[in-house]
Motif scaffolding. Structure first.
Motif, mmCIF file in Angstrom:
data_model
loop_
_atom_site.group_PDB
_atom_site.id
_atom_site.type_symbol
_atom_site.label_atom_id
_atom_site.label_comp_id
_atom_site.label_asym_id
_atom_site.label_seq_id
_atom_site.Cartn_x
_atom_site.Cartn_y
_atom_site.Cartn_z
ATOM 1 N N ALA A 46 0.836 -1.204 0.000
ATOM 2 C CA ALA A 46 0.000 0.000 0.000
ATOM 3 C C ALA A 46 0.869 1.251 0.000
ATOM 4 C CB ALA A 46 -0.935 -0.020 1.213
ATOM 5 N N LEU A 49 2.487 1.654 -3.378
ATOM 6 C CA LEU A 49 1.527 2.130 -4.375
ATOM 7 C C LEU A 49 1.277 3.625 -4.224
ATOM 8 C CD1 LEU A 49 -0.345 1.182 -6.662
ATOM 9 C CD2 LEU A 49 -2.126 0.814 -4.942
ATOM 10 N N ILE A 257 -4.512 4.007 -12.793
ATOM 11 C CA ILE A 257 -4.520 3.769 -11.346
ATOM 12 C C ILE A 257 -5.060 2.370 -11.048
ATOM 13 C CG2 ILE A 257 -5.536 4.485 -9.155
ATOM 14 C CD1 ILE A 257 -5.566 7.346 -10.249
ATOM 15 N N THR A 260 -2.469 -0.323 -12.097
ATOM 16 C CA THR A 260 -1.355 -0.370 -11.141
ATOM 17 C C THR A 260 -1.780 -1.028 -9.842
ATOM 18 O OG1 THR A 260 -0.501 1.691 -12.097
ATOM 19 C CG2 THR A 260 0.386 1.024 -9.961
ATOM 20 N N THR A 261 -2.996 -0.723 -9.406
ATOM 21 C CA THR A 261 -3.512 -1.315 -8.171
ATOM 22 C C THR A 261 -3.694 -2.823 -8.307
ATOM 23 O OG1 THR A 261 -4.669 0.752 -7.654
ATOM 24 C CG2 THR A 261 -5.378 -1.238 -6.474
ATOM 25 N N ILE A 265 -1.895 -5.731 -6.142
ATOM 26 C CA ILE A 265 -2.661 -6.752 -5.408
ATOM 27 C C ILE A 265 -2.149 -8.146 -5.757
ATOM 28 C CG2 ILE A 265 -4.932 -7.837 -5.175
ATOM 29 C CD1 ILE A 265 -6.157 -5.045 -5.516
#
Length: 323
Positions: A46, A49, A257, A260-261, A265
Protein backbone atom coordinates in the motif's frame (compact mmCIF):
# COMPACT_ATOMS: atom_id res chain seq x y z
CA UNK A 1 12.83 -44.04 14.28
CA UNK A 2 13.86 -40.39 14.77
CA UNK A 3 11.85 -38.24 17.14
CA UNK A 4 9.55 -35.71 15.50
CA UNK A 5 8.24 -33.28 18.11
CA UNK A 6 7.54 -30.60 15.51
CA UNK A 7 7.59 -30.07 11.77
CA UNK A 8 10.67 -32.20 10.99
CA UNK A 9 12.17 -35.48 12.20
CA UNK A 10 15.27 -34.80 14.29
CA UNK A 11 17.76 -36.45 11.93
CA UNK A 12 19.49 -35.50 8.66
CA UNK A 13 16.74 -34.22 6.40
CA UNK A 14 15.82 -35.21 2.87
CA UNK A 15 14.55 -32.73 0.29
CA UNK A 16 10.96 -33.82 0.95
CA UNK A 17 11.48 -33.35 4.72
CA UNK A 18 12.61 -29.77 4.14
CA UNK A 19 9.81 -28.87 1.73
CA UNK A 20 7.15 -30.62 3.82
CA UNK A 21 8.43 -28.86 6.93
CA UNK A 22 8.35 -25.49 5.15
CA UNK A 23 4.67 -26.07 4.42
CA UNK A 24 3.96 -27.76 7.75
CA UNK A 25 4.99 -24.85 9.94
CA UNK A 26 2.62 -22.58 8.00
CA UNK A 27 -0.28 -24.98 8.58
CA UNK A 28 0.67 -25.45 12.23
CA UNK A 29 0.77 -21.73 13.04
CA UNK A 30 -1.10 -19.74 10.35
CA UNK A 31 -1.53 -16.63 12.51
CA UNK A 32 2.21 -16.15 12.97
CA UNK A 33 3.03 -17.03 9.36
CA UNK A 34 0.31 -16.09 6.89
CA UNK A 35 -1.20 -13.54 9.28
CA UNK A 36 2.13 -11.82 9.93
CA UNK A 37 3.11 -11.95 6.27
CA UNK A 38 -0.23 -10.51 5.21
CA UNK A 39 0.08 -7.53 7.56
CA UNK A 40 3.65 -6.72 6.53
CA UNK A 41 3.08 -7.21 2.81
CA UNK A 42 -0.22 -5.31 2.64
CA UNK A 43 1.23 -2.31 4.49
CA UNK A 44 4.36 -2.35 2.34
CA UNK A 45 2.49 -2.71 -0.94
CA UNK A 46 0.00 0.00 0.00
CA UNK A 47 2.81 2.39 0.89
CA UNK A 48 4.68 1.53 -2.32
CA UNK A 49 1.53 2.13 -4.38
CA UNK A 50 0.94 5.50 -2.74
CA UNK A 51 4.55 6.53 -3.31
CA UNK A 52 4.38 5.37 -6.91
CA UNK A 53 1.20 7.22 -7.82
CA UNK A 54 1.42 10.09 -5.36
CA UNK A 55 3.72 12.52 -7.21
CA UNK A 56 1.81 12.22 -10.46
CA UNK A 57 -1.62 12.21 -8.85
CA UNK A 58 -0.78 15.41 -7.01
CA UNK A 59 -0.28 17.09 -10.40
CA UNK A 60 -3.35 15.46 -11.90
CA UNK A 61 -1.31 14.20 -14.83
CA UNK A 62 -1.09 10.47 -14.45
CA UNK A 63 -0.35 9.04 -17.85
CA UNK A 64 -0.60 12.45 -19.51
CA UNK A 65 3.10 13.28 -19.57
CA UNK A 66 5.47 11.39 -21.80
CA UNK A 67 8.87 12.04 -23.38
CA UNK A 68 9.77 15.72 -23.40
CA UNK A 69 6.50 16.65 -21.72
CA UNK A 70 7.61 14.91 -18.50
CA UNK A 71 8.76 17.76 -16.27
CA UNK A 72 11.90 17.70 -14.15
CA UNK A 73 9.95 17.94 -10.85
CA UNK A 74 7.84 14.96 -11.91
CA UNK A 75 10.93 12.96 -12.78
CA UNK A 76 12.66 13.84 -9.51
CA UNK A 77 9.50 13.09 -7.54
CA UNK A 78 9.10 9.73 -9.25
CA UNK A 79 12.76 8.82 -8.64
CA UNK A 80 12.55 9.79 -4.98
CA UNK A 81 9.31 7.85 -4.55
CA UNK A 82 10.83 4.77 -6.19
CA UNK A 83 13.89 4.94 -3.95
CA UNK A 84 11.77 5.35 -0.83
CA UNK A 85 9.51 2.51 -1.92
CA UNK A 86 12.49 0.24 -2.54
CA UNK A 87 14.01 1.02 0.86
CA UNK A 88 10.69 0.45 2.63
CA UNK A 89 10.19 -2.87 0.85
CA UNK A 90 13.71 -3.99 1.75
CA UNK A 91 13.29 -3.13 5.43
CA UNK A 92 9.92 -4.87 5.53
CA UNK A 93 11.48 -7.94 3.93
CA UNK A 94 14.22 -8.03 6.56
CA UNK A 95 11.66 -7.72 9.37
CA UNK A 96 9.44 -10.42 7.89
CA UNK A 97 12.31 -12.84 7.24
CA UNK A 98 13.63 -12.38 10.78
CA UNK A 99 10.29 -12.98 12.45
CA UNK A 100 9.54 -16.03 10.30
CA UNK A 101 12.96 -17.41 11.26
CA UNK A 102 11.91 -17.23 14.91
CA UNK A 103 8.61 -18.97 14.09
CA UNK A 104 10.38 -21.82 12.28
CA UNK A 105 12.88 -22.16 15.13
CA UNK A 106 10.04 -22.79 17.55
CA UNK A 107 8.11 -25.00 15.12
CA UNK A 108 11.03 -27.47 15.02
CA UNK A 109 10.07 -28.35 18.61
CA UNK A 110 6.34 -28.33 17.92
CA UNK A 111 5.89 -25.07 19.81
CA UNK A 112 3.63 -22.28 18.60
CA UNK A 113 4.57 -18.64 19.02
CA UNK A 114 2.52 -15.48 18.71
CA UNK A 115 3.44 -12.53 16.52
CA UNK A 116 4.14 -10.48 19.66
CA UNK A 117 6.48 -13.12 21.06
CA UNK A 118 8.27 -13.41 17.72
CA UNK A 119 8.81 -9.64 17.72
CA UNK A 120 10.18 -9.74 21.26
CA UNK A 121 12.66 -12.44 20.21
CA UNK A 122 13.69 -10.53 17.09
CA UNK A 123 13.75 -6.96 18.40
CA UNK A 124 17.27 -7.12 19.79
CA UNK A 125 18.62 -8.67 16.59
CA UNK A 126 16.93 -6.40 14.05
CA UNK A 127 19.78 -3.92 13.68
CA UNK A 128 22.23 -6.77 13.16
CA UNK A 129 19.98 -8.14 10.39
CA UNK A 130 19.82 -4.70 8.76
CA UNK A 131 23.61 -4.39 9.04
CA UNK A 132 24.12 -7.76 7.38
CA UNK A 133 21.75 -6.84 4.55
CA UNK A 134 23.61 -3.57 4.01
CA UNK A 135 26.97 -5.38 3.84
CA UNK A 136 25.49 -7.90 1.40
CA UNK A 137 24.18 -5.17 -0.92
CA UNK A 138 27.46 -3.26 -0.68
CA UNK A 139 29.46 -6.35 -1.62
CA UNK A 140 27.29 -6.91 -4.70
CA UNK A 141 27.58 -3.26 -5.74
CA UNK A 142 31.37 -3.34 -5.35
CA UNK A 143 31.71 -6.51 -7.45
CA UNK A 144 29.43 -5.19 -10.18
CA UNK A 145 31.10 -1.76 -10.10
CA UNK A 146 34.59 -3.20 -10.47
CA UNK A 147 33.59 -5.33 -13.46
CA UNK A 148 31.76 -2.45 -15.16
CA UNK A 149 34.69 -0.09 -14.52
CA UNK A 150 37.22 -2.53 -15.98
CA UNK A 151 35.15 -3.18 -19.10
CA UNK A 152 34.49 0.55 -19.58
CA UNK A 153 38.19 1.33 -19.11
CA UNK A 154 39.20 -1.24 -21.72
CA UNK A 155 36.58 0.12 -24.13
CA UNK A 156 37.90 3.67 -23.71
CA UNK A 157 41.59 2.74 -23.86
CA UNK A 158 41.24 0.18 -26.65
CA UNK A 159 38.18 -0.60 -28.70
CA UNK A 160 34.89 -2.44 -28.57
CA UNK A 161 36.39 -5.77 -29.60
CA UNK A 162 38.92 -5.68 -26.76
CA UNK A 163 36.12 -4.79 -24.31
CA UNK A 164 34.12 -7.82 -25.46
CA UNK A 165 37.12 -10.15 -25.19
CA UNK A 166 37.87 -8.94 -21.66
CA UNK A 167 34.24 -8.51 -20.67
CA UNK A 168 32.91 -12.00 -21.38
CA UNK A 169 35.15 -13.83 -18.86
CA UNK A 170 34.73 -11.00 -16.36
CA UNK A 171 30.93 -11.20 -16.56
CA UNK A 172 31.02 -14.98 -16.22
CA UNK A 173 33.33 -14.61 -13.22
CA UNK A 174 30.97 -12.03 -11.74
CA UNK A 175 28.02 -14.40 -12.10
CA UNK A 176 30.02 -17.19 -10.43
CA UNK A 177 31.04 -14.86 -7.59
CA UNK A 178 27.45 -13.73 -7.01
CA UNK A 179 26.22 -17.34 -6.99
CA UNK A 180 28.94 -18.22 -4.49
CA UNK A 181 28.03 -15.31 -2.21
CA UNK A 182 24.31 -16.10 -2.52
CA UNK A 183 25.01 -19.61 -1.26
CA UNK A 184 27.83 -18.95 1.21
CA UNK A 185 25.83 -16.26 3.02
CA UNK A 186 22.62 -18.33 3.13
CA UNK A 187 22.74 -18.97 6.87
CA UNK A 188 24.02 -15.63 8.17
CA UNK A 189 20.49 -14.32 8.97
CA UNK A 190 19.66 -17.53 10.87
CA UNK A 191 22.93 -17.22 12.80
CA UNK A 192 22.07 -13.61 13.67
CA UNK A 193 18.56 -14.47 14.87
CA UNK A 194 18.77 -17.99 16.31
CA UNK A 195 22.40 -18.05 17.47
CA UNK A 196 22.35 -14.33 18.40
CA UNK A 197 25.70 -13.71 16.77
CA UNK A 198 26.97 -10.27 15.72
CA UNK A 199 27.12 -9.54 12.00
CA UNK A 200 30.71 -10.50 11.17
CA UNK A 201 30.58 -13.60 13.35
CA UNK A 202 27.34 -14.64 11.63
CA UNK A 203 28.99 -14.22 8.22
CA UNK A 204 31.95 -16.38 9.29
CA UNK A 205 29.52 -18.91 10.75
CA UNK A 206 27.60 -19.13 7.47
CA UNK A 207 30.76 -19.60 5.42
CA UNK A 208 31.86 -22.35 7.82
CA UNK A 209 28.57 -24.24 7.64
CA UNK A 210 28.27 -23.99 3.87
CA UNK A 211 31.89 -24.92 3.09
CA UNK A 212 31.44 -28.70 2.88
CA UNK A 213 27.81 -28.67 1.70
CA UNK A 214 27.92 -25.98 -0.99
CA UNK A 215 26.29 -27.76 -3.92
CA UNK A 216 23.52 -29.33 -1.85
CA UNK A 217 22.62 -25.98 -0.31
CA UNK A 218 22.81 -24.19 -3.65
CA UNK A 219 20.66 -26.81 -5.37
CA UNK A 220 17.94 -26.87 -2.74
CA UNK A 221 17.78 -23.07 -2.50
CA UNK A 222 17.65 -22.82 -6.29
CA UNK A 223 14.87 -25.41 -6.50
CA UNK A 224 12.92 -23.62 -3.75
CA UNK A 225 13.30 -20.33 -5.63
CA UNK A 226 12.02 -21.94 -8.85
CA UNK A 227 9.02 -23.44 -7.05
CA UNK A 228 8.27 -20.12 -5.34
CA UNK A 229 8.67 -18.27 -8.64
CA UNK A 230 6.28 -20.58 -10.46
CA UNK A 231 3.67 -20.25 -7.72
CA UNK A 232 4.09 -16.48 -7.50
CA UNK A 233 3.81 -16.17 -11.27
CA UNK A 234 0.68 -18.31 -11.41
CA UNK A 235 -0.93 -16.05 -8.80
CA UNK A 236 0.28 -12.68 -10.08
CA UNK A 237 -0.06 -13.11 -13.87
CA UNK A 238 -3.89 -13.00 -13.98
CA UNK A 239 -3.84 -9.67 -12.12
CA UNK A 240 -1.18 -8.31 -14.49
CA UNK A 241 -3.19 -9.40 -17.53
CA UNK A 242 -6.31 -7.77 -16.12
CA UNK A 243 -4.31 -4.59 -15.53
CA UNK A 244 -3.05 -4.59 -19.13
CA UNK A 245 -6.63 -4.96 -20.37
CA UNK A 246 -7.63 -1.82 -18.48
CA UNK A 247 -4.70 0.04 -20.04
CA UNK A 248 -5.85 -0.66 -23.61
CA UNK A 249 -7.02 2.61 -25.04
CA UNK A 250 -6.72 4.39 -21.68
CA UNK A 251 -6.81 8.16 -22.07
CA UNK A 252 -7.27 9.17 -18.43
CA UNK A 253 -5.72 8.50 -15.05
CA UNK A 254 -8.49 6.16 -13.84
CA UNK A 255 -7.56 3.03 -15.83
CA UNK A 256 -3.86 3.55 -15.08
CA UNK A 257 -4.52 3.77 -11.35
CA UNK A 258 -6.74 0.68 -11.52
CA UNK A 259 -4.17 -1.28 -13.54
CA UNK A 260 -1.36 -0.37 -11.14
CA UNK A 261 -3.51 -1.31 -8.17
CA UNK A 262 -4.42 -4.70 -9.68
CA UNK A 263 -0.75 -5.45 -10.34
CA UNK A 264 0.13 -4.51 -6.75
CA UNK A 265 -2.66 -6.75 -5.41
CA UNK A 266 -1.41 -9.69 -7.47
CA UNK A 267 2.14 -9.14 -6.27
CA UNK A 268 1.00 -8.90 -2.65
CA UNK A 269 -1.00 -12.13 -2.77
CA UNK A 270 1.92 -13.94 -4.42
CA UNK A 271 4.34 -12.69 -1.77
CA UNK A 272 2.00 -13.68 1.06
CA UNK A 273 1.94 -17.23 -0.28
CA UNK A 274 5.61 -17.76 -1.10
CA UNK A 275 7.49 -15.70 1.52
CA UNK A 276 6.77 -18.06 4.46
CA UNK A 277 7.67 -21.08 2.32
CA UNK A 278 10.99 -19.59 1.21
CA UNK A 279 11.91 -18.55 4.75
CA UNK A 280 10.98 -22.02 6.02
CA UNK A 281 13.18 -23.78 3.46
CA UNK A 282 16.20 -21.62 4.34
CA UNK A 283 15.91 -22.15 8.11
CA UNK A 284 15.28 -25.89 7.78
CA UNK A 285 18.21 -26.20 5.39
CA UNK A 286 20.32 -24.40 8.01
CA UNK A 287 19.05 -26.86 10.63
CA UNK A 288 19.85 -29.83 8.39
CA UNK A 289 23.36 -28.53 7.71
CA UNK A 290 24.04 -28.18 11.44
CA UNK A 291 22.74 -31.71 11.95
CA UNK A 292 25.12 -33.04 9.30
CA UNK A 293 28.11 -30.94 10.39
CA UNK A 294 27.72 -30.92 14.18
CA UNK A 295 25.41 -33.82 15.11
CA UNK A 296 22.98 -31.09 16.07
CA UNK A 297 20.13 -33.60 16.02
CA UNK A 298 21.37 -34.95 19.35
CA UNK A 299 21.09 -31.48 20.87
CA UNK A 300 17.61 -31.05 19.42
CA UNK A 301 16.50 -34.46 20.67
CA UNK A 302 17.74 -33.67 24.17
CA UNK A 303 16.01 -30.32 24.06
CA UNK A 304 12.77 -31.78 22.76
CA UNK A 305 12.73 -34.15 25.74
CA UNK A 306 13.95 -31.80 28.46
CA UNK A 307 12.77 -28.32 27.50
CA UNK A 308 9.18 -27.34 28.36
CA UNK A 309 7.26 -27.07 25.11
CA UNK A 310 5.34 -23.98 26.22
CA UNK A 311 8.34 -21.80 27.08
CA UNK A 312 11.21 -20.20 25.22
CA UNK A 313 13.75 -22.49 26.91
CA UNK A 314 14.30 -24.35 23.63
CA UNK A 315 15.52 -21.12 22.03
CA UNK A 316 18.85 -21.45 23.82
CA UNK A 317 19.45 -24.82 22.15
CA UNK A 318 20.22 -22.99 18.91
CA UNK A 319 23.20 -21.24 20.49
CA UNK A 320 26.64 -22.56 19.62
CA UNK A 321 28.99 -23.71 22.42
CA UNK A 322 30.82 -20.87 24.07
CA UNK A 323 28.11 -18.32 23.26
Amino acid sequence: MAAKPGIIPLRPLSLSDIFNGAVGYIRANPKATLGLTTVVVVITQALALILQLGPLLSMGKVGAQTGEELSTPAMLGSAASSATSGLTTALAGILLSGMLTVVVGRAVFGTKITVGEAWQRLRGRLWALIGFSAIEVLAVLVLVGVVVAVIAGVAVAGNGTAAVIVGIPLVLGLIAALVYLYTALSFAPAAVVLERKPVMAAIRRSFGLVRNHFWRIFGIRLLASVVAGVIAGAVAVPFSIAGQVFLLGADSSGPIILATTLTAIGGAIAQIIVAPFTAGVTVLLYTDTRIRAEAFDLVLQTGATAAPADTGAADDLWLTPGR
